[in-house]
Write a protein that holds these residues in place. Structure first.
Motif, PDB file in Angstrom:
ATOM      1  N   ASP A   2      -1.174  -5.221   3.408  1.00 57.38           N
ATOM      2  CA  ASP A   2      -1.964  -4.921   4.417  1.00 57.38           C
ATOM      3  C   ASP A   2      -3.337  -5.001   4.386  1.00 57.38           C
ATOM      4  OD1 ASP A   2      -3.362  -3.087   6.583  1.00 57.38           O
ATOM      5  OD2 ASP A   2      -1.555  -2.084   6.766  1.00 57.38           O
ATOM      6  N   SER A   3      -4.106  -5.778   5.259  1.00 60.40           N
ATOM      7  CA  SER A   3      -5.423  -6.262   5.092  1.00 60.40           C
ATOM      8  C   SER A   3      -6.362  -4.792   4.993  1.00 60.40           C
ATOM      9  CB  SER A   3      -5.921  -6.954   6.529  1.00 60.40           C
ATOM     10  OG  SER A   3      -5.711  -6.035   7.658  1.00 60.40           O
ATOM     11  N   LYS A   4      -5.808  -3.792   5.567  1.00 57.47           N
ATOM     12  CA  LYS A   4      -6.535  -2.489   5.573  1.00 57.47           C
ATOM     13  C   LYS A   4      -6.572  -1.884   4.086  1.00 57.47           C
ATOM     14  CE  LYS A   4      -6.529  -0.972  10.408  1.00 57.47           C
ATOM     15  NZ  LYS A   4      -5.973   0.286  11.237  1.00 57.47           N
ATOM     16  N   THR A   5      -5.586  -2.164   3.716  1.00 59.13           N
ATOM     17  CA  THR A   5      -5.625  -1.609   2.355  1.00 59.13           C
ATOM     18  C   THR A   5      -5.633  -2.362   0.992  1.00 59.13           C
ATOM     19  OG1 THR A   5      -3.122  -1.392   2.606  1.00 59.13           O
ATOM     20  CG2 THR A   5      -4.794   0.704   3.068  1.00 59.13           C
ATOM     21  N   LYS A   6      -5.569  -3.691   1.276  1.00 58.52           N
ATOM     22  CA  LYS A   6      -5.526  -4.622   0.182  1.00 58.52           C
ATOM     23  C   LYS A   6      -6.327  -4.569  -0.936  1.00 58.52           C
ATOM     24  CE  LYS A   6      -5.591  -9.593  -0.516  1.00 58.52           C
ATOM     25  NZ  LYS A   6      -5.829 -10.874   0.202  1.00 58.52           N
ATOM     26  N   LYS A   7      -7.751  -4.294  -0.875  1.00 59.56           N
ATOM     27  CA  LYS A   7      -8.711  -3.984  -1.810  1.00 59.56           C
ATOM     28  C   LYS A   7      -8.344  -2.786  -2.676  1.00 59.56           C
ATOM     29  CE  LYS A   7     -13.564  -3.937  -2.677  1.00 59.56           C
ATOM     30  NZ  LYS A   7     -14.960  -4.104  -2.227  1.00 59.56           N
ATOM     31  N   SER A   8      -8.162  -1.926  -2.167  1.00 57.08           N
ATOM     32  CA  SER A   8      -7.975  -0.515  -2.647  1.00 57.08           C
ATOM     33  C   SER A   8      -6.464  -0.474  -3.423  1.00 57.08           C
ATOM     34  CB  SER A   8      -7.889   0.634  -1.826  1.00 57.08           C
ATOM     35  OG  SER A   8      -6.859   0.563  -0.837  1.00 57.08           O
ATOM     36  N   ALA A   9      -5.670  -1.148  -2.780  1.00 56.60           N
ATOM     37  CA  ALA A   9      -4.246  -1.371  -3.569  1.00 56.60           C
ATOM     38  C   ALA A   9      -4.536  -2.164  -4.670  1.00 56.60           C
ATOM     39  CB  ALA A   9      -3.311  -1.874  -2.678  1.00 56.60           C
ATOM     40  N   SER A  10      -5.166  -3.215  -4.865  1.00 60.45           N
ATOM     41  CA  SER A  10      -5.138  -4.242  -5.879  1.00 60.45           C
ATOM     42  C   SER A  10      -5.785  -3.470  -6.950  1.00 60.45           C
ATOM     43  CB  SER A  10      -6.161  -5.171  -5.455  1.00 60.45           C
ATOM     44  OG  SER A  10      -5.581  -6.236  -4.244  1.00 60.45           O
ATOM     45  N   GLY A  11      -6.785  -2.470  -6.646  1.00 59.58           N
ATOM     46  CA  GLY A  11      -7.333  -1.616  -7.825  1.00 59.58           C
ATOM     47  C   GLY A  11      -6.317  -0.521  -8.218  1.00 59.58           C
ATOM     48  N   TRP A  12      -5.390  -0.058  -7.561  1.00 59.65           N
ATOM     49  CA  TRP A  12      -4.442   0.864  -7.891  1.00 59.65           C
ATOM     50  C   TRP A  12      -3.264   0.040  -8.845  1.00 59.65           C
ATOM     51  CZ3 TRP A  12      -3.405   5.971  -8.481  1.00 59.65           C
ATOM     52  CH2 TRP A  12      -4.152   6.721  -7.923  1.00 59.65           C
ATOM     53  N   ILE A  13      -3.129  -1.043  -8.528  1.00 60.87           N
ATOM     54  CA  ILE A  13      -1.854  -1.996  -9.008  1.00 60.87           C
ATOM     55  C   ILE A  13      -2.462  -2.044 -10.600  1.00 60.87           C
ATOM     56  CG2 ILE A  13      -0.926  -4.038  -9.359  1.00 60.87           C
ATOM     57  CD1 ILE A  13      -1.077  -4.475  -6.000  1.00 60.87           C
ATOM     58  N   SER A  14      -3.616  -2.321 -10.450  1.00 59.21           N
ATOM     59  CA  SER A  14      -4.144  -2.359 -11.998  1.00 59.21           C
ATOM     60  C   SER A  14      -3.967  -1.282 -13.036  1.00 59.21           C
ATOM     61  CB  SER A  14      -5.550  -3.079 -11.991  1.00 59.21           C
ATOM     62  OG  SER A  14      -5.499  -4.592 -11.457  1.00 59.21           O
ATOM     63  N   TYR A  15      -4.388  -0.176 -12.242  1.00 57.75           N
ATOM     64  CA  TYR A  15      -4.657   1.113 -12.829  1.00 57.75           C
ATOM     65  C   TYR A  15      -3.038   1.656 -13.240  1.00 57.75           C
ATOM     66  CZ  TYR A  15      -5.693   6.001 -13.509  1.00 57.75           C
ATOM     67  OH  TYR A  15      -5.895   7.250 -14.187  1.00 57.75           O
ATOM     68  N   ILE A  16      -2.289   1.329 -12.480  1.00 53.92           N
ATOM     69  CA  ILE A  16      -0.986   1.769 -12.576  1.00 53.92           C
ATOM     70  C   ILE A  16      -0.199   1.042 -13.619  1.00 53.92           C
ATOM     71  CG2 ILE A  16       1.453   1.823 -11.530  1.00 53.92           C
ATOM     72  CD1 ILE A  16      -0.021   2.115  -8.851  1.00 53.92           C
ATOM     73  N   LYS A  17      -0.491  -0.339 -13.883  1.00 57.48           N
ATOM     74  CA  LYS A  17       0.118  -0.824 -14.950  1.00 57.48           C
ATOM     75  C   LYS A  17      -0.380  -0.517 -16.328  1.00 57.48           C
ATOM     76  CE  LYS A  17       0.944  -5.658 -12.468  1.00 57.48           C
ATOM     77  NZ  LYS A  17       0.468  -7.005 -12.424  1.00 57.48           N
TER      78      LYS A  17
END
Length: 417
Positions: A392-407
């Motif tokens: 989702d374009s609205k949450t793409k940036k924050s989601a990418s940060g969370w993906i890294s943090y979750i990993k």
């Protein structure tokens, strides 16, 4: 609040019900009423008139009219006298105002009646024309009455103000209402109501509130006056005075309708007293005075949120959401559940939002879901939700940060995702 139409109809009704006060003489060199000599009808007409009076005294109005209508007076005075009598009798019969006015006009136009008879005829014509909404004619006859008698009267000015109000001539309404007030021996609400309505119609809300204050001062025990004053303060954006007024009305037991209770609740919130607002809302919802619909429950939830009563806000957002399966309120509930670290309940609310109606952003819901899973140690599910949010374009940036943090967190804890 009530609609504008509901609020103004009440004002006009108040203006019509005037109380009697004696007319006030106006200084003049010579009044026409005082120059009229006493006259009597001719013998022929007098006999018929006497018989008509006798029938009228016996409540036989139709019989009296039958006799009077058969008279064919030859002299102008006789004609005026009989016409006035016919008109007066018809004025008392339902559905015959037009006929009454026709005969009274004949009498007035001949202009030979005695002083008091001519004066009464002019004033009655004014009153009947007001009743028939012939405002220009009514104003003419009231002016004629004042010119003929050299007198002013509070009720005549009140009716003139009412006529001008109906014609939407608000500056003249104010002028005549003030004249009516100046002649009052005891306060009559009518002219004050017309003044307030005129200021309301011309959007002079502060002046309308000033007049409404007078109404409350003179008639403090009429519940509607307090509500009306509160409404005028609100329109003038004086929310502190509006709250004080409605609070007094509430303590006096004057609030009756759902809209009145809602108005007070709104004023508590506007004056930064959200807890009292919410408590009042909860009270009238539980009593059944106001229906527990989506709007009222959402307003209650929002007010408890403002009051930092988060648990109650969570409860009522949930109730509001369930009525129409509204994703918006499920998301608000989920956000507060996250704030309270009630992550399992938050997951349920988020899924309800995703399955509900009107979800604005799937990415925001997935992002919140990812966080709920993460704080519960459910890293695989958290990662899946974050990946979905990244689309989702609205949450793409924050989601990418969370993906890294979750990993990173999962790797550190040796959890496969």
């Amino acid at each position: 609040m009530k609609t504008k139409t509901t609020i103004l109809s009440a004002l006009i009704l108040a203006a019509v019900g005037a109380t009697f006060t004696a007319p006030v003489a106006v200084a003049a060199e010579q009044c026409e009423i005082d120059t009229r000599k006493t006259r009597v009808v001719s013998e022929r007409v007098g006999r018929r008139v006497q018989k008509a009076y006798e029938l009228y005294a016996e409540d036989n109005v139709d019989g009296a009219l039958e006799i009077l209508l058969e008279i064919n007076p030859s002299g102008e005075f006789d004609k005026a006298y009989v016409s006035r009598m016919i008109g007066s009798l018809y004025a008392g019969k339902e559905g015959h105002i037009d006929t009454a006015m026709k005969h009274l006009k004949i009498a007035a136009d001949i202009n030979q009646l005695g002083g008091s008879d001519q004066a009464q005829t002019l004033r009655l014509l004014g009153d009947l024309n007001i009743a028939e909404r012939n405002f220009d004619a009514a104003l003419k006859y009231y002016n004629d009455w004042m010119a003929f008698t050299c007198k002013e009267d509070t009720n005549v000015y009140l009716r003139m103000a009412s006529a001008k109000y109906e014609q939407k001539q608000y500056s003249d309404t104010l002028k005549y209402a003030d004249k009516s007030i100046a002649l009052q021996k005891e306060p009559n609400k009518g002219p004050y109501s017309l003044k307030m309505a005129s200021y309301y119609e011309t959007k002079q809300y502060k002046k309308a509130a000033d007049v409404s204050e007078d109404i409350v001062r003179f008639f403090p025990n009429e519940r509607r006056n307090w509500i009306q004053l509160g409404q005028m303060y609100m329109l003038g954006e004086d929310y502190k005075k509006a709250l004080y007024t409605m609070d007094v009305a509430h303590r006096r037991g004057y609030l009756e309708t759902a809209s009145e209770y809602k108005m007070l609740a709104q004023l508590y919130a506007q004056n930064e007293i959200p807890f009292k607002s919410a408590a009042l809302q909860e009270e009238y919802l539980k009593s059944g005075l106001v229906e527990k619909d989506e709007s009222s429950l959402a307003m209650l939830a929002n007010t408890y949120h403002q009051a930092k009563e988060i648990d109650k806000a969570i409860t009522y957002y949930g109730q509001a959401a369930e009525i129409e399966n509204n994703s918006r309120y499920f998301m608000r509930q989920a956000g507060l559940l996250m704030e309270k670290e009630r992550y399992k309940e938050a997951k349920t609310a988020i899924r309800n939002a995703m399955n509900g109606k009107g979800l604005k952003s799937t990415g925001e819901a997935q992002m919140l879901l990812a966080q709920a899973h993460f704080y519960l140690g459910e890293y695989k599910s958290a990662h899946q939700a974050a990946v979905a949010a990244s689309k989702d374009s609205k949450t793409k940036k924050s989601a990418s940060g969370w993906i890294s943090y979750i990993k990173e967190t999962a790797d550190r804890k040796d959890v496969a995702i």
